[in-house]
Every structure is written in C-alpha cells, then in structure tokens.
Design an enzyme around this catalytic site. Structure first.
Site, PDB file in Angstrom:
ATOM      1  N   TYR A   1     -14.760  -1.341   2.895  1.00  0.00           N
ATOM      2  CA  TYR A   1     -13.390  -1.653   2.444  1.00  0.00           C
ATOM      3  C   TYR A   1     -13.070  -3.138   2.692  1.00  0.00           C
ATOM      4  O   TYR A   1     -12.566  -3.831   1.798  1.00  0.00           O
ATOM      5  CB  TYR A   1     -12.408  -0.750   3.189  1.00  0.00           C
ATOM      6  CG  TYR A   1     -10.945  -1.048   2.916  1.00  0.00           C
ATOM      7  CD1 TYR A   1     -10.348  -0.612   1.739  1.00  0.00           C
ATOM      8  CD2 TYR A   1     -10.175  -1.763   3.827  1.00  0.00           C
ATOM      9  CE1 TYR A   1      -9.014  -0.877   1.480  1.00  0.00           C
ATOM     10  CE2 TYR A   1      -8.844  -2.030   3.578  1.00  0.00           C
ATOM     11  CZ  TYR A   1      -8.259  -1.592   2.401  1.00  0.00           C
ATOM     12  OH  TYR A   1      -6.936  -1.869   2.154  1.00  0.00           O
TER      13      TYR A   1
ATOM     14  N   SER B   1      -5.664  -7.368   1.329  1.00  0.00           N
ATOM     15  CA  SER B   1      -5.382  -6.830   2.670  1.00  0.00           C
ATOM     16  C   SER B   1      -5.696  -7.905   3.703  1.00  0.00           C
ATOM     17  O   SER B   1      -6.462  -8.831   3.415  1.00  0.00           O
ATOM     18  CB  SER B   1      -6.270  -5.610   2.929  1.00  0.00           C
ATOM     19  OG  SER B   1      -6.037  -5.101   4.222  1.00  0.00           O
TER      20      SER B   1
ATOM     21  N   ASN C   1      -3.227  -3.265  -8.047  1.00  0.00           N
ATOM     22  CA  ASN C   1      -2.931  -2.713  -6.715  1.00  0.00           C
ATOM     23  C   ASN C   1      -3.751  -1.472  -6.373  1.00  0.00           C
ATOM     24  O   ASN C   1      -3.914  -1.166  -5.189  1.00  0.00           O
ATOM     25  CB  ASN C   1      -1.419  -2.405  -6.680  1.00  0.00           C
ATOM     26  CG  ASN C   1      -1.038  -1.518  -5.522  1.00  0.00           C
ATOM     27  OD1 ASN C   1      -0.851  -1.994  -4.407  1.00  0.00           O
ATOM     28  ND2 ASN C   1      -0.949  -0.211  -5.760  1.00  0.00           N
TER      29      ASN C   1
ATOM     30  N   ALA D   1     -15.094  -5.596   2.965  1.00  0.00           N
ATOM     31  CA  ALA D   1     -15.867  -6.427   2.032  1.00  0.00           C
ATOM     32  C   ALA D   1     -15.203  -6.437   0.661  1.00  0.00           C
ATOM     33  O   ALA D   1     -15.117  -7.481  -0.003  1.00  0.00           O
ATOM     34  CB  ALA D   1     -17.299  -5.900   1.933  1.00  0.00           C
ATOM     35  N   SER D   2     -14.706  -5.282   0.234  1.00  0.00           N
ATOM     36  CA  SER D   2     -14.076  -5.220  -1.100  1.00  0.00           C
ATOM     37  C   SER D   2     -12.767  -6.005  -1.132  1.00  0.00           C
ATOM     38  O   SER D   2     -12.443  -6.650  -2.132  1.00  0.00           O
ATOM     39  CB  SER D   2     -13.839  -3.763  -1.523  1.00  0.00           C
ATOM     40  OG  SER D   2     -12.754  -3.174  -0.812  1.00  0.00           O
ATOM     41  N   LYS D   3     -12.014  -5.984  -0.026  1.00  0.00           N
ATOM     42  CA  LYS D   3     -10.707  -6.662   0.007  1.00  0.00           C
ATOM     43  C   LYS D   3     -10.891  -8.176   0.123  1.00  0.00           C
ATOM     44  O   LYS D   3     -10.156  -8.942  -0.503  1.00  0.00           O
ATOM     45  CB  LYS D   3      -9.869  -6.109   1.169  1.00  0.00           C
ATOM     46  CG  LYS D   3      -9.434  -4.667   0.967  1.00  0.00           C
ATOM     47  CD  LYS D   3      -8.248  -4.595   0.032  1.00  0.00           C
ATOM     48  CE  LYS D   3      -8.370  -3.614  -1.069  1.00  0.00           C
ATOM     49  NZ  LYS D   3      -7.190  -3.568  -1.946  1.00  0.00           N
TER      50      LYS D   3
HETATM   51  P1  NAP Z   1      -2.105   5.107  -1.613  1.00  0.00           P
HETATM   52  O1  NAP Z   1      -0.806   5.514  -1.027  1.00  0.00           O
HETATM   53  O2  NAP Z   1      -3.291   5.988  -1.391  1.00  0.00           O
HETATM   54  O3  NAP Z   1      -1.930   4.867  -3.191  1.00  0.00           O
HETATM   55  C1  NAP Z   1      -3.045   4.452  -3.935  1.00  0.00           C
HETATM   56  C2  NAP Z   1      -2.662   4.329  -5.400  1.00  0.00           C
HETATM   57  O4  NAP Z   1      -3.837   3.914  -6.139  1.00  0.00           O
HETATM   58  C3  NAP Z   1      -2.201   5.629  -6.022  1.00  0.00           C
HETATM   59  O5  NAP Z   1      -1.207   5.359  -6.979  1.00  0.00           O
HETATM   60  C4  NAP Z   1      -3.452   6.160  -6.689  1.00  0.00           C
HETATM   61  O6  NAP Z   1      -3.106   7.015  -7.763  1.00  0.00           O
HETATM   62  C5  NAP Z   1      -4.082   4.856  -7.195  1.00  0.00           C
HETATM   63  N1  NAP Z   1      -5.525   4.951  -7.443  1.00  0.00           N
HETATM   64  C6  NAP Z   1      -6.505   5.330  -6.578  1.00  0.00           C
HETATM   65  N2  NAP Z   1      -7.701   5.304  -7.205  1.00  0.00           N
HETATM   66  C7  NAP Z   1      -7.463   4.890  -8.487  1.00  0.00           C
HETATM   67  C8  NAP Z   1      -8.282   4.662  -9.616  1.00  0.00           C
HETATM   68  N3  NAP Z   1      -9.614   4.858  -9.597  1.00  0.00           N
HETATM   69  N4  NAP Z   1      -7.704   4.217 -10.756  1.00  0.00           N
HETATM   70  C9  NAP Z   1      -6.360   4.023 -10.815  1.00  0.00           C
HETATM   71  N5  NAP Z   1      -5.533   4.235  -9.796  1.00  0.00           N
HETATM   72  C10 NAP Z   1      -6.078   4.673  -8.639  1.00  0.00           C
HETATM   73  O7  NAP Z   1      -2.554   3.669  -1.090  1.00  0.00           O
HETATM   74  P2  NAP Z   1      -1.678   2.436  -0.542  1.00  0.00           P
HETATM   75  O8  NAP Z   1      -1.684   2.518   0.928  1.00  0.00           O
HETATM   76  O9  NAP Z   1      -0.401   2.354  -1.279  1.00  0.00           O
HETATM   77  O10 NAP Z   1      -2.640   1.220  -0.967  1.00  0.00           O
HETATM   78  C11 NAP Z   1      -2.416   0.519  -2.181  1.00  0.00           C
HETATM   79  C12 NAP Z   1      -3.186  -0.794  -2.141  1.00  0.00           C
HETATM   80  O11 NAP Z   1      -2.761  -1.538  -1.003  1.00  0.00           O
HETATM   81  C13 NAP Z   1      -4.686  -0.638  -1.995  1.00  0.00           C
HETATM   82  O12 NAP Z   1      -5.351  -1.612  -2.776  1.00  0.00           O
HETATM   83  C14 NAP Z   1      -4.947  -0.885  -0.524  1.00  0.00           C
HETATM   84  O13 NAP Z   1      -6.230  -1.394  -0.281  1.00  0.00           O
HETATM   85  C15 NAP Z   1      -3.877  -1.932  -0.233  1.00  0.00           C
HETATM   86  N6  NAP Z   1      -3.485  -2.009   1.176  1.00  0.00           N
HETATM   87  C16 NAP Z   1      -2.852  -0.978   1.804  1.00  0.00           C
HETATM   88  C17 NAP Z   1      -2.447  -1.115   3.137  1.00  0.00           C
HETATM   89  C18 NAP Z   1      -1.689  -0.048   3.863  1.00  0.00           C
HETATM   90  O14 NAP Z   1      -1.491  -0.198   5.085  1.00  0.00           O
HETATM   91  N7  NAP Z   1      -1.230   0.994   3.229  1.00  0.00           N
HETATM   92  C19 NAP Z   1      -2.757  -2.289   3.831  1.00  0.00           C
HETATM   93  C20 NAP Z   1      -3.429  -3.316   3.169  1.00  0.00           C
HETATM   94  C21 NAP Z   1      -3.776  -3.166   1.844  1.00  0.00           C
HETATM   95  P3  NAP Z   1      -4.007   8.323  -8.114  1.00  0.00           P
HETATM   96  O15 NAP Z   1      -4.187   9.054  -6.830  1.00  0.00           O
HETATM   97  O16 NAP Z   1      -3.185   9.030  -9.132  1.00  0.00           O
HETATM   98  O17 NAP Z   1      -5.272   7.785  -8.699  1.00  0.00           O
END
Ligand code: NAP
Length: 246
Positions: A151, A137, A85, A153-155
């Site tokens: 982003y 995503s 995740n 592209a990565s997703k």
């Molecule tokens: P978030 O609130 O910023 O949380 C991101 C999490 O990833 C944190 O626990 C962070 O912990 C960890 N992280 C970041 N870089 C890392 C690394 N290099 N190694 C290990 N852990 C790492 O983000 P979120 O919104 O929950 O998003 C989580 C996932 O859902 C992502 O893959 C994102 O693309 C996907 N997503 C989110 C949304 C949305 O609307 N929020 C929509 C679609 C998809 P640390 O800061 O401690 O590293």
C-alpha cells in the site's frame, strides 16, 4: 468556501469514506458532482442521499475509465475536476505477501490512478482547463505501517506519477496535485478495530481522527480557480500526526 458553481466534478470512490466527503463538499461548493464505485446498489443510494449522480466504474479497467469520462463529457459537455480517490488497503505482512496481494493493491491504487487521470487529461487538454486532485496518503511517502508495504509503495507511487504528469500539463491550464491524509475515520477503517483507532486518536497531536470532509475541503481548494498557480504539490491533512520528533 471556494466557489465551484458550474464546474463538472467526478470523484472515483465517491460512494464511501473520503470520496463521499469530497463529493459532499464539492456539491456544497456548487459543482455538478458525479461519483463512482464498483458497488452499484450503494452507489445509487449514496448518490440519492447527496443529490449527485452515480456512474459504476472499476478503475482497474482502462477501457471503462475512458468510457466513463466520455459519458460524462457527452452528458455534461465537459469535465473540469477529477478527484482520483478510489483505493483499497488490505493488510498483508511482507513475509506472507503474494504477488496477487501486491498486484491487486497496485492495480486499484496506482494503475487505476493512471487510467483515470490519463482519460481525464485527454479531455482537459482539449478544454485547456482542468483540476486533478489525487488522494494519496502520508503512508509510503512519509510514514510506514506494518502490513502495508504494498500500500505504501502504491501511495508513494501516486506522488511520483503526479509530479511528472503535472509538468507535462503545466502549460495547458491544468493542475495536478495530491492530498496526503493521515488517519481519517471512514468505513474502510473500521476493520482496524476500536483499540487501534483509539490509540491513533490519543497519539495524534489534535487528539482526533480526521473526517472525510477535512479532505473534501482541501480537495475543494485545490480544485478551485484560486489554486490555479499550484501544481505538482501535496498537502498533508493529518491533525499533526507526522509532526512529533519523539
Ligand atoms: P473506503 O471507505 O474503503 O472507500 C473506498 C472507496 O473506493 C469506495 O467508494 C469504493 O467503492 C471505491 N473503490 C474501491 N475499489 C474500487 C475500484 N476498483 N474501482 C472503483 N472504485 C473503487 O476507503 P477510504 O478510507 O475512504 O479511502 C479512500 C482513499 O483515501 C484511498 O485511496 C485511500 O488510500 C486514501 N486514504 C485513506 C486514509 C484513511 O485513513 N481512511 C488515509 C490516507 C489515504 P466500491 O466499494 O463500490 O468499489
């Protein structure tokens, strides 16, 4: 609620946002739950709050991904569920995007997924059991957002990876699927500002932003024994965001 009692579950990026929501739900479903992130102070605090374990991990480090998976197996005996995740979403418009901007996003979101899923599969293959759930995503595969071409592209890349990986392991009791969230209210999203988030809320058919637990429940289903005949698939969880034709 699906029953994950006795399962060992590991969630990268489980210390905030969606990952924290997944951890909460898997723990509620009975799984022994371990979360990871790069920030150890927050990780330990959230682990305490959720009554789960924390292991520090930067998913861009391949050796570290392997070590963490080995540590989990050493301590808990197996690894049943991986929720890959961890992800980042810094905004960079294409005209100014540098190769460093591109590489960082791919390094965490896509290469990190490859490193961690590969490490987990090496264990799951021996067990002839495993559930992998990737947080992708709607962005990239279905929709686009200005400033997020790297982003997206990565997703979308995660989904291409997931489909072929699912095929390679389909005969071994291992399923690999992905959740495709729409806009989910997380700490990471606060940078977008209230105006943007309110606009999204108003234009989303369900008139609400998703919660991390909404993704958690989907991950819980895909991680359950009941989902054993589903692999290489995606579930969109977006309150109807991608539905409107006009
Ligand atoms: P978030 O609130 O910023 O949380 C991101 C999490 O990833 C944190 O626990 C962070 O912990 C960890 N992280 C970041 N870089 C890392 C690394 N290099 N190694 C290990 N852990 C790492 O983000 P979120 O919104 O929950 O998003 C989580 C996932 O859902 C992502 O893959 C994102 O693309 C996907 N997503 C989110 C949304 C949305 O609307 N929020 C929509 C679609 C998809 P640390 O800061 O401690 O590293």
């Amino acid at each position: 609620m699906f029953n994950l009692a006795g399962k060992i579950a590991f969630i990268s990026g489980g210390t905030k946002g969606i990952g924290k929501g997944i951890a909460k739900v898997l723990k509620q479903a009975g799984a022994v739950t371990i979360i990871a992130g790069t920030d150890e102070v927050r990780g330990e605090a959230i682990a305490k709050e959720l009554a789960v374990d924390f292991i520090p991990l930067d998913v861009t480090d391949q050796a570290a991904c392997k070590n963490v998976v080995d540590k989990i197996v050493e301590k808990y005996g197996r690894l049943d569920i991986l929720c890959s995740n961890a992800g980042i979403f810094p905004q960079h418009y294409l005209k100014d995007m540098t190769v460093e901007d591109w590489d960082l996003v791919h390094s965490v979101n896509l290469k990190g997924t490859f490193f961690l899923v590969q490490a987990a599969l090496n264990i799951m293959e021996k067990q002839r059991y495993g559930r992998v759930v990737i947080t992708s995503s709607i962005t990239g595969e279905i929709t686009g957002i200005s400033g997020y071409s790297h982003y997206g592209a990565s997703k979308a890349g995660q989904l291409g990876f997931m489909r072929s990986a699912a095929l390679e392991y389909a005969g071994q009791g291992i399923t690999i699927n992905a959740v495709m969230p729409g806009i989910i209210m997380t700490e990471g999203l606060t940078a977008f500002g209230d105006e943007f988030l309110n606009d999204i809320k108003e234009t989303t058919p369900m008139r609400a932003l998703g919660t991390p637990e909404d993704i958690g429940y989907t991950a819980c289903f895909l991680a359950s024994d009941e989902a054993k005949y589903i692999t290489g698939q995606t579930i969109v969880v977006d309150g109807g965001q991608i539905l409107p034709e006009v």
